[in-house]
Design a protein around this motif. Structure first.
Motif, PDB file in Angstrom:
ATOM      1  N   SER A   3       0.918  -1.207  -0.168  1.00  0.00           N
ATOM      2  CA  SER A   3       0.085   0.040   0.055  1.00  0.00           C
ATOM      3  C   SER A   3       0.788   1.243   0.016  1.00  0.00           C
ATOM      4  CB  SER A   3      -1.160  -0.016   1.309  1.00  0.00           C
ATOM      5  OG  SER A   3      -1.969  -0.876   1.262  1.00  0.00           O
ATOM      6  N   THR A  13       2.863   1.703  -3.252  1.00  0.00           N
ATOM      7  CA  THR A  13       2.182   2.244  -4.485  1.00  0.00           C
ATOM      8  C   THR A  13       1.187   3.220  -4.275  1.00  0.00           C
ATOM      9  OG1 THR A  13       0.324   0.647  -3.888  1.00  0.00           O
ATOM     10  CG2 THR A  13       1.906  -0.323  -5.417  1.00  0.00           C
ATOM     11  N   GLY A  14       1.066   3.737  -2.931  1.00  0.00           N
ATOM     12  CA  GLY A  14      -0.021   5.107  -2.615  1.00  0.00           C
ATOM     13  C   GLY A  14      -1.263   4.533  -2.352  1.00  0.00           C
ATOM     14  N   THR A  15      -1.541   3.205  -2.357  1.00  0.00           N
ATOM     15  CA  THR A  15      -3.097   2.562  -2.246  1.00  0.00           C
ATOM     16  C   THR A  15      -3.375   2.733  -0.686  1.00  0.00           C
ATOM     17  OG1 THR A  15      -2.637   1.176  -4.219  1.00  0.00           O
ATOM     18  CG2 THR A  15      -4.185   0.595  -2.672  1.00  0.00           C
ATOM     19  N   GLN A  58       2.977   7.616   0.196  1.00  0.00           N
ATOM     20  CA  GLN A  58       3.414   6.924  -0.607  1.00  0.00           C
ATOM     21  C   GLN A  58       4.958   7.002  -0.483  1.00  0.00           C
ATOM     22  OE1 GLN A  58       2.448   7.125  -4.641  1.00  0.00           O
ATOM     23  NE2 GLN A  58       3.686   5.590  -5.540  1.00  0.00           N
ATOM     24  N   ASP A 110       9.476   0.789  -6.691  1.00  0.00           N
ATOM     25  CA  ASP A 110       8.652   1.195  -5.402  1.00  0.00           C
ATOM     26  C   ASP A 110       8.924   0.164  -4.130  1.00  0.00           C
ATOM     27  OD1 ASP A 110       7.511   3.202  -6.920  1.00  0.00           O
ATOM     28  OD2 ASP A 110       5.879   2.280  -7.565  1.00  0.00           O
TER      29      ASP A 110
END
Length: 711
Positions: A441, A444-446, A455, A488
């Motif tokens: 998360s 990926t910035g989720t 992120q 990432d």
């Protein structure tokens, strides 16, 4: 558009040796069904006919080795609209890469996306294709913020959210291509070809790709890392360089700031060529002995003009910011700052301090005139340019405290940024699944289970092998509809023991090189099998804290609970006392539910609890959000069964906890009170002394049935 257009394109790509897959029709642009097989195997002609023969509108290509070294470079619609594409073309011309650009854009394959972005597809001739990479980003505009981001911004006006300008799809990656249309994209618009045709792509060399990517990376607006070679007081809290000291002193390094990079003292005297730009502004440079491409940039940071070098064939470290003084020292004195400062003084750069001043009175943290030299010590006439070391570098003035990095949420309601932390959970409970979901998360910035995240690039250090990681990451990707790119999230598998201080040093250096500000160590026992968890606790936590400070991020250690106490970290008390945050995972026997408690929090109140659920999915396990009621249900079942077996007995809550091995008294209390509310149990006594037994209604109902389907 002809009804067979997508099928014809899929057939052409497959004939050219490219792995094709159908896309979902929900606007997500994700592949349809299970597609990982086609990362290594080409689909058959029969597969292609079955997928696209009935007019399926979405076509995706799998990049990487399976497709003959296929890679895609994308400039997002916001980059095209914002002028970055025009800027890139100008830099391509200045760098002498026109022929490569022409091969890609005029005689190659180019398409526009529905959002106004541009896809360039090509094959690499002499190098393996790396994984997906993000090459450039910029801060999100206010009108680009999601609802969750707007909520975070309301509480933290200084937080910055980033939007990608340029990225790639490489090994293991996938891209939607023309003429996909309709429900494939949220807008309903189509991907359209600008140059070339399906199945025909140009080939470029690995060196040509690297030269082009260096230019694309120059579009990046992400903040630059701290300057490790500035001629200032070292350490994370050093004040910025000043034009003059409190007594009017101007250091040689500061004086050199007024000199242009093209001067004989700097790049100009070392044979470097300014490709584009003017003195005092953003400029690109080419190293001596090279005729094409870009080797370095200057002027990218408005706060202080620094040199960033991309080429490894120079005296400079790559991707490292150099001040003018640092560059001068590297070019002329092999990095010796003291010798460089002395030579600049001889050349007339800088001004000495006032005659009455001494090195004691003008130190970086000494008040003027507050100290005098010990008897017999000669006061030098000029300040010693040597970089201060030792305890002096740790001193911080009151005013500097205001500028220290602040603790902020990394995962809202779960974990903070700029902390050292420990995640505690018993073997088999699922702490690695939780930590890996955090890693994916954040990388990926989720949002994590609906909680906004900051992120950050992430380094996940594994002590027990990596054989199951692909399945776990794939399950997360499928569940969240996001892809984890190579840049990432990076894994380290079975490094040297954490008992070795060099391991921590290497880990910090690698994290900095990769740009990773979130590091997860999984687990203490597997990464430091030779450590004494009690005697070495203080040393390990100090190194964890040093790692956190070194990366200006979060360092998380995963560990097991104490024997007989699932809420306490195993080993020395320092494993909790010496870290900033402690998160405890606990769960009941034979239950897929987890209770996550923030036992210790750096900033804010401790004790916040979230309920999670382990769920088998996508050939692995994923983590979902749950609630307290979900957790109470199986405990209520167990209590009810106990009361049925002993209809004449009564139990206090502590007795229920002991008898049924319930982890938390609060869980037992909620569960038994639920039985009382359902009429299946009775309560006697006052608060704190209540006992519970089987109700008359439950006795009449029989031992194997209960309201709500309980058996």
């Amino acid at each position: 558009m002809p009804e067979t257009a997508v099928a014809d394109a899929a057939t052409a790509w497959r004939a050219a040796g490219v792995s094709v897959v159908p896309t979902r029709l929900d606007g997500s642009k994700a592949p349809m069904g299970t597609w990982k097989k086609y990362i290594t195997d080409l689909p058959t002609e029969q597969d292609v006919a079955a997928w696209f023969g009935q007019g399926h509108p979405g076509l995706g290509l799998v990049c990487g080795q399976v497709s003959g070294g296929l890679e895609m470079l994308e400039l997002e619609g916001r980059a095209v609209a914002g002028g970055q594409l025009d800027r890139l073309i100008e830099m391509v011309t200045a760098a002498g890469l026109d022929e490569v650009w022409t091969r890609l854009t005029r005689t190659g394959y180019v398409e526009w996306t529905p959002s106004g972005g541009m896809h360039l597809l090509y094959r690499l001739a002499d190098a393996p294709v790396p994984g997906n990479q993000k090459l450039a980003r910029r801060p999100a505009a206010d009108d680009e913020l999601t609802t969750d981001e707007q909520s975070v911004r309301a509480d933290r006006p200084d937080v910055v959210f980033w939007r990608v300008l340029a990225e790639t799809r490489g090994e293991g990656g996938y891209v939607v291509v023309a003429p996909s249309h309709g429900p494939v994209h949220p807008s309903g618009e189509a991907w359209t070809i600008v140059a070339g045709q399906p199945g025909t792509v140009p080939t470029i060399s690995g060196d040509e790709r690297e030269q082009l990517f260096r230019l694309v990376r120059l579009l990046d607006e992400h903040p630059t890392p701290p300057d490790p070679v500035a001629a200032t007081v070292p350490g994370p809290f050093a004040a910025p360089a000043r034009p003059t000291g409190p007594d009017g002193h101007l250091s040689p390094g500061d004086a050199l700031e007024a000199v242009d990079w093209g001067d004989q003292l700097l790049l100009g005297g070392a044979g470097w060529h300014r490709v584009a730009g003017q003195p005092g502004s953003y400029s690109t440079w080419r190293r001596p002995g090279k005729n094409l491409g870009i080797s370095a940039t200057t002027g990218t940071d408005p706060a202080r003009d620094r040199l960033y070098v991309f080429s490894s064939s120079t005296p400079f470290e790559t991707e490292t910011p150099y001040t003018k003084f640092g560059a001068y020292a590297q070019l002329h004195h092999d990095g010796d700052h003291k010798a460089a400062a002395q030579q600049l003084q001889r050349l007339g750069y800088g001004t000495p301090p006032a005659a009455a001043a001494s090195t004691f009175a003008t130190g970086p943290f000494a008040a003027p005139g507050a100290l005098t030299p010990p008897p017999g010590l000669t006061t030098p006439t000029t300040a010693d340019p040597a970089t201060p070391t030792g305890f002096k570098t740790t001193l911080i003035r009151r005013s500097q405290l205001r500028h220290l990095p602040r603790v902020a949420p990394l995962i809202h309601s779960a974990l903070s940024l700029r902390v050292s932390a420990v995640l505690v959970g018993a073997t088999g409970l699922g702490k690695t699944f939780v930590a890996l979901s955090w890693a994916c998360s954040i990388a990926t910035g989720t949002p994590w289970l609906g909680n906004p995240v900051e992120q950050l690039k992430t380094l996940y250090v594994v002590g027990e092998g990596a054989s199951g990681l692909d399945a776990r990451v794939t399950a997360w990707e499928e569940n969240c509809g996001a892809r984890v790119d190579d840049d990432d999230l990076v894994f380290s598998v079975k490094p040297d023991s954490l008992s070795n201080p060099h391991t921590w040093q290497d880990m910090r250096e690698q994290a900095l090189d990769l740009g990773c500000r979130f590091v997860i160590l999984d687990t203490f026992s597997s990464l430091a099998p030779d450590a004494d968890e009690t005697k070495d606790a203080a040393t390990i936590t100090r190194r964890l804290s040093d790692l956190q400070a070194g990366i200006d991020g979060t360092a998380l250690l995963i560990h097991h609970p104490g024997w007989g106490d699932s809420g306490r970290t195993r080993g020395g008390y320092q494993l909790e006392a010496n870290v900033d945050e402690v998160i405890v995972l606990s769960g009941e026997k034979d239950s897929d539910l987890l209770e996550m408690t923030r036992k210790k929090v750096k900033e804010g109140a401790a004790g916040e609890t979230q309920w999670l659920r382990r769920k088998e999915a996508f050939d692995s396990v994923i983590i979902e959000a749950a609630n307290a009621k979900d957790a109470d249900e199986p405990v209520s079942d167990r209590i009810y069964d106990l009361l049925q077996r002993t209809p004449n007995a009564r139990f206090s809550v502590p007795q229920l906890v002991t008898e049924l091995e319930i982890k938390h008294r609060s869980t037992a209390l909620r569960a038994v009170e639920k039985l009382v509310a359902q009429g299946l149990a009775t309560a006697q006594g006052s608060d704190g002394r209540k006992t519970y037994g089987l109700s008359q209604h439950a006795r009449q109902a029989g031992p194997f049935t209960a309201p709500g389907g309980r058996k």
